[in-house]
Scaffold this active site. Structure first.
Site, PDB file in Angstrom:
ATOM      1  CG  HIS A  78      -1.762  -1.194   1.380  1.00 12.19           C
ATOM      2  ND1 HIS A  78      -2.630  -1.611   0.400  1.00 12.19           N
ATOM      3  CD2 HIS A  78      -1.870  -2.090   2.394  1.00 12.19           C
ATOM      4  CE1 HIS A  78      -3.249  -2.716   0.809  1.00 12.19           C
ATOM      5  NE2 HIS A  78      -2.801  -3.029   1.994  1.00 12.19           N
ATOM      6  CG  HIS A 135      -6.248  -5.909   1.415  1.00 11.48           C
ATOM      7  ND1 HIS A 135      -7.012  -5.198   2.322  1.00 11.48           N
ATOM      8  CD2 HIS A 135      -4.979  -5.898   1.905  1.00 11.48           C
ATOM      9  CE1 HIS A 135      -6.237  -4.784   3.317  1.00 11.48           C
ATOM     10  NE2 HIS A 135      -5.002  -5.199   3.077  1.00 11.48           N
TER      11      HIS A 135
END
Length: 335
Positions: free
Chosen positions: A56, A218
């Site tokens: 991320h 995700h």
């Protein structure tokens, strides 16, 4: 898939070695997976610690530094860090004023940060926790009970870090972080799936000509799939969903907002700025004043094409703390 890596097994360690070489103001423990600002124990300020699965970036390690995080704990790709990392980070930044854990609402993160808090408290540290759950797209998902933590995490970490830098006590830093979370809402859109290094291929199927509305960072499913739309229509959907949930938040249910137009990792700035033009148009049409704007890749999902919109209702105090100087690998101004 073609990836600029040595091997899937070493990708996180290699990235941390690269971060250490690029940013000598950070103390990067590659083996134990903890990133700490070198001056974390200078002065007597509250420590602010966060972390989560890798993939991320620049969240979270890219936000370690003056005016933001004291330390970050990167896990494996899309996998929570373990309690030992968080305990080590808390001990490395504690100056006797306590430590705030900023936790995205994903089951693994929540469980491991809770366990770490208990262990750190047994060692005599004062720990507070703030759960970030700003995503309005879905209530429960593959990784969460309740709403997911996404783009609002950046707002929480910046404003809590600024308050800690000013010397605010732990109770005040915690209260501000919770207020930012309560005032923030996000909505994400995927134009393509992401690919993890271990799998080497897309993590979910998104046919050509389709998009996922309300995607998680995700790759978790969102609200629905639709045929691909132009940026103007995507902005209507994303901003509309955020404002609908944000109604009633802030003085009189209104007030200015901080706006984050965030890329998911594979969307170039040319597209993000074009999309922001549509976001700004929708906000103006709906009478929502924008106090500050940030456009770029900040809370990503590896190589996913897409974007998210995060809005935070901000009063004068939150704006002052947002504007306060910050110097990290990924965010810096005023210093």
């Amino acid at each position: 898939m073609r990836m600029l890596i040595n091997s899937p097994e070493s990708v996180v360690a290699d990235a941390l070695r690269g971060m250490a070489a690029a940013h000598p103001d950070l103390d990067v423990d590659v083996e134990r997976r903890v990133v700490v600002r070198r001056d974390a124990r200078d002065g007597r300020r509250v420590g602010v610690v966060s972390g989560g699965g890798s993939g991320h970036e620049p969240l979270h390690a890219g936000f370690v530094g003056y005016g933001m995080l004291s330390a970050a704990c990167p896990g494996e790709v899309f996998t929570s860090p373990v309690p030992d990392q968080m305990v080590r980070a808390a001990g490395a930044v504690d100056t006797g004023q306590g430590v705030l854990f900023v936790v995205k609402n994903y089951t693994g993160d929540v469980l491991n940060f809770d366990m770490a808090a208990e262990l750190a408290e047994e060692d005599g540290l004062r720990i507070e926790r703030v759960l970030v759950d700003d995503d309005v797209a879905v209530t429960d998902s593959l990784y969460t009970a309740g709403r997911r933590g996404t783009g609002g995490t950046l707002f929480v970490e910046k404003i809590a870090g600024a308050a800690a830098e000013e010397g605010a006590p732990l109770e005040r830093v915690t209260a501000l972080a919770r207020r930012v979370n309560e005032s923030s809402r996000s909505f994400g859109v995927a134009l393509s799936p992401c690919s993890t290094p271990a799998k080497g291929s897309p993590t979910f199927d998104l046919p050509d000509g389709e998009m996922e509305l309300g995607i998680g960072i995700h790759g978790e499913p969102g609200r629905e799939r639709r045929a691909a739309m132009p940026a103007r229509d995507i902005a209507e959907v994303a901003v509309g969903a955020v404002l609908e949930d944000l109604a009633g938040v802030g003085p009189g249910g209104g007030g200015p907002v901080l706006a984050l137009v965030n890329g998911m990792g594979a969307t170039p700035l040319l597209e993000l700025y074009g999309f922001h033009a549509e976001v700004a148009r929708v906000l103006a049409e709906r009478g929502v004043p924008v106090a500050r704007t940030l456009v770029g890749n900040y809370v990503t999902s590896l190589d996913m094409a897409g974007c998210s919109v995060t809005l935070c209702r901000a009063d004068d105090e939150l704006l002052r703390l947002w504007d306060a100087p910050v110097q990290t690998a990924a965010l810096r101004w005023g210093r």
